[in-house]
Design an enzyme around this catalytic site. Structure first.
Site, mmCIF file in Angstrom:
data_model
loop_
_atom_site.group_PDB
_atom_site.id
_atom_site.type_symbol
_atom_site.label_atom_id
_atom_site.label_comp_id
_atom_site.label_asym_id
_atom_site.label_seq_id
_atom_site.Cartn_x
_atom_site.Cartn_y
_atom_site.Cartn_z
ATOM 1 N N SER A 1 0.840 -1.199 0.000
ATOM 2 C CA SER A 1 0.000 0.000 0.000
ATOM 3 C C SER A 1 0.871 1.243 0.000
ATOM 4 O O SER A 1 2.000 1.231 0.528
ATOM 5 C CB SER A 1 -0.860 -0.035 1.268
ATOM 6 N N TYR B 1 -1.091 -0.122 10.506
ATOM 7 C CA TYR B 1 -1.449 -0.809 9.265
ATOM 8 C C TYR B 1 -0.295 -0.680 8.265
ATOM 9 O O TYR B 1 0.200 -1.675 7.713
ATOM 10 C CB TYR B 1 -2.754 -0.237 8.693
ATOM 11 N N LYS C 1 2.461 -3.511 6.626
ATOM 12 C CA LYS C 1 2.796 -3.711 5.206
ATOM 13 C C LYS C 1 4.303 -3.582 4.999
ATOM 14 O O LYS C 1 4.923 -4.343 4.259
ATOM 15 C CB LYS C 1 2.059 -2.677 4.331
HETATM 16 P P1 NAD Z 1 -10.996 -6.984 1.978
HETATM 17 O O1 NAD Z 1 -11.087 -6.910 3.471
HETATM 18 O O2 NAD Z 1 -12.200 -6.711 1.185
HETATM 19 O O3 NAD Z 1 -10.425 -8.404 1.549
HETATM 20 C C1 NAD Z 1 -9.567 -9.157 2.351
HETATM 21 C C2 NAD Z 1 -10.053 -10.594 2.310
HETATM 22 O O4 NAD Z 1 -9.163 -11.397 3.064
HETATM 23 C C3 NAD Z 1 -11.437 -10.770 2.937
HETATM 24 O O5 NAD Z 1 -12.218 -11.597 2.094
HETATM 25 C C4 NAD Z 1 -11.163 -11.455 4.271
HETATM 26 O O6 NAD Z 1 -12.227 -12.298 4.676
HETATM 27 C C5 NAD Z 1 -9.905 -12.229 3.943
HETATM 28 N N1 NAD Z 1 -9.013 -12.467 5.093
HETATM 29 C C6 NAD Z 1 -8.584 -11.566 6.008
HETATM 30 N N2 NAD Z 1 -7.752 -12.155 6.872
HETATM 31 C C7 NAD Z 1 -7.629 -13.448 6.486
HETATM 32 C C8 NAD Z 1 -6.888 -14.543 6.990
HETATM 33 N N3 NAD Z 1 -6.121 -14.430 8.083
HETATM 34 N N4 NAD Z 1 -6.980 -15.722 6.357
HETATM 35 C C9 NAD Z 1 -7.774 -15.873 5.258
HETATM 36 N N5 NAD Z 1 -8.490 -14.854 4.744
HETATM 37 C C10 NAD Z 1 -8.416 -13.652 5.358
HETATM 38 O O7 NAD Z 1 -9.801 -5.998 1.559
HETATM 39 P P2 NAD Z 1 -9.390 -5.483 0.117
HETATM 40 O O8 NAD Z 1 -9.773 -4.060 0.013
HETATM 41 O O9 NAD Z 1 -9.835 -6.429 -0.913
HETATM 42 O O10 NAD Z 1 -7.807 -5.513 0.256
HETATM 43 C C11 NAD Z 1 -7.052 -6.646 -0.153
HETATM 44 C C12 NAD Z 1 -5.598 -6.397 0.193
HETATM 45 O O11 NAD Z 1 -5.159 -5.210 -0.451
HETATM 46 C C13 NAD Z 1 -5.348 -6.216 1.689
HETATM 47 O O12 NAD Z 1 -4.135 -6.848 2.018
HETATM 48 C C14 NAD Z 1 -5.196 -4.725 1.817
HETATM 49 O O13 NAD Z 1 -4.364 -4.362 2.906
HETATM 50 C C15 NAD Z 1 -4.552 -4.353 0.492
HETATM 51 N N6 NAD Z 1 -4.814 -2.963 0.114
HETATM 52 C C16 NAD Z 1 -6.100 -2.538 0.024
HETATM 53 C C17 NAD Z 1 -6.365 -1.205 -0.266
HETATM 54 C C18 NAD Z 1 -7.779 -0.686 -0.331
HETATM 55 O O14 NAD Z 1 -7.968 0.522 -0.265
HETATM 56 N N7 NAD Z 1 -8.798 -1.525 -0.480
HETATM 57 C C19 NAD Z 1 -5.299 -0.318 -0.480
HETATM 58 C C20 NAD Z 1 -3.989 -0.805 -0.396
HETATM 59 C C21 NAD Z 1 -3.753 -2.146 -0.097
#
Ligand code: NAD
Ligand code: UDP
Length: 339
Positions: free
Chosen positions: A126, A150, A154
């Site tokens: 991120s 957070y 990362k």
């Molecule tokens: P999200 O919460 O919608 O998706 C994460 C998924 O992982 C969910 O389905 C959750 O149930 C699953 N999960 C969480 N912990 C778990 C575990 N220990 N074991 C198995 N499954 C698990 O989030 P997102 O927005 O789709 O983000 C996905 C990734 O991208 C994350 O790592 C997040 O940090 C990163 N990210 C997201 C954003 C954003 O703005 N959405 C920005 C930068 C980075």
């Protein structure tokens, strides 16, 4: 032969869009998710879009036994790791939870991958790893200085990956640093479905537009920006996942460690986003100006040139498309996914 791609967190917001594009591109995704922040209904929607119901294994990336069973039962060619927690505020009040889900979980996953000799890994990092360097246009050389737990989680995983690659250069690793993912698949069948009150701007705006919330709080209009409100580099989730496809292609050329920002190179203010959303939805988005949110930087965006050079990838979709697709999803699913 189709490659099997393990998508951890594959029923989440970004993961579900990735799974759709993987299927459409001829890959076989295998989803591993514990449903801590998603619902099984996502699978029906992925099937509706693609005609294929992806294989789902329910489990937690922190559970070595569950992962070992998965790797024993399925041949995996590469792993894309979306599983993790992402709420900045919660990471400040419960740091152990974040270090456990994000850092410990990823280390367990990497250990199991190594055991089964699977060494192709794409990681969701991120822009929060950068903190505030004192300027607004970030590139991959911008110093890493996360200002919340957070972002720190990362950064810690990135460090683990850098040390791993140094010690074992037969890995192929892509660290992708996302700017602000928004939007939804054009079908409106999958999209972002936040639990409770959204932390992020776009889902909050769309919930106001659909009548779920009365108004938006704009956190500050006295920043040194075009209109005083915060500016971010919003990127359409479909562009984002397409960047991952390019990363998989590049990784298949051989061992390497890539670190790339995924953003558009542009920026949009809070007031500009409200206006664009009103236009796309035909709905009014009432707002009130509030004090600044602690820890917010006024503006930042990425210089997107390394993504173009290394991945041959550039974001294609504009803010109008991001708003139109978000509204399509929100208006068709005012309460999000069914239980
Ligand atoms: P999200 O919460 O919608 O998706 C994460 C998924 O992982 C969910 O389905 C959750 O149930 C699953 N999960 C969480 N912990 C778990 C575990 N220990 N074991 C198995 N499954 C698990 O989030 P997102 O927005 O789709 O983000 C996905 C990734 O991208 C994350 O790592 C997040 O940090 C990163 N990210 C997201 C954003 C954003 O703005 N959405 C920005 C930068 C980075
Ligand atoms: N923001 C806002 N109201 C909200 C949520 C966000 O004014 O309810 C502002 C926030 O201050 C920032 C921009 O919108 O300037 C994007 O915030 P978001 O949380 O979506 O992304 P991040 O700050 O994590 O990049």
């Amino acid at each position: 032969m189709s490659q099997n791609i393990l998508v951890t967190g594959g029923t989440g917001y970004i993961g579900s869009h990735m799974v759709v594009r993987l299927i459409e591109s001829g890959y076989t995704p295998i989803i591993f998710d514990n449903f801590s922040n998603s619902k099984p209904a996502v699978l029906d929607r992925i099937e509706q879009i693609t005609g294929v119901r992806p294989l789902l294994v329910k489990g937690d990336i922190r559970n070595e036994q569950e992962l070992e069973n998965l790797f024993r039962n399925h041949q995996i060619d590469a792993v894309i790791n979306f599983a993790g927690k992402k709420a900045v505020g919660e990471s400040e009040t419960d740091p152990l939870l974040y270090f456990s889900y994000n850092v410990e979980g990823t280390i367990v996953l990497l250990r199991v991958m190594k055991k089964f000799n699977v060494k192709k890994f794409v990681f969701s990092s991120s822009a929060t790893v950068y903190g505030d360097p004192g300027y607004d246009e970030f590139n991959e050389e911008t110093p890493l200085a996360p200002i919340n737990n957070y972002g720190l989680s990362k950064w810690m995983i990135e460090e683990v990956l850098r040390k791993l690659y140094k010690a074992e250069p037969d890995w192929s690793i892509a660290i992708l640093r996302y700017f602000n993912p928004v939007g939804a698949h054009e079908s409106g069948l999958i999209g972002e479905d936040p639990n409770g009150i959204p932390n992020n701007l776009m889902p909050f705006i769309s919930q106001v537009a659909v009548g779920k919330r009365a108004h938006l709080n704009v956190f500050g209009n006295d920043y040194p920006t075009r209109d005083g409100t915060g500016c971010r580099d919003y990127i359409h989730v479909m562009d984002l996942v397409e960047g991952h496809l390019n990363a998989l292609d590049v990784l298949s050329k051989g061992p390497q460690l890539l670190t790339v920002n995924l953003g558009t190179g542009g920026s949009t203010s809070v007031l500009e986003l409200i206006k664009a959303f009103e236009k796309a939805s035909g709905k009014k988005v009432p707002y009130q100006i509030c004090p600044r949110r602690a820890g917010d930087k006024a503006a930042y965006w990425t210089n997107p040139s390394l993504a173009k050079t290394l991945l041959g990838w550039t974001a294609k979709r504009d803010i109008e498309t991001m708003c139109k697709d978000t509204w399509n999803w929100q208006s068709k699913n005012p309460q999000g996914y069914p239980d």
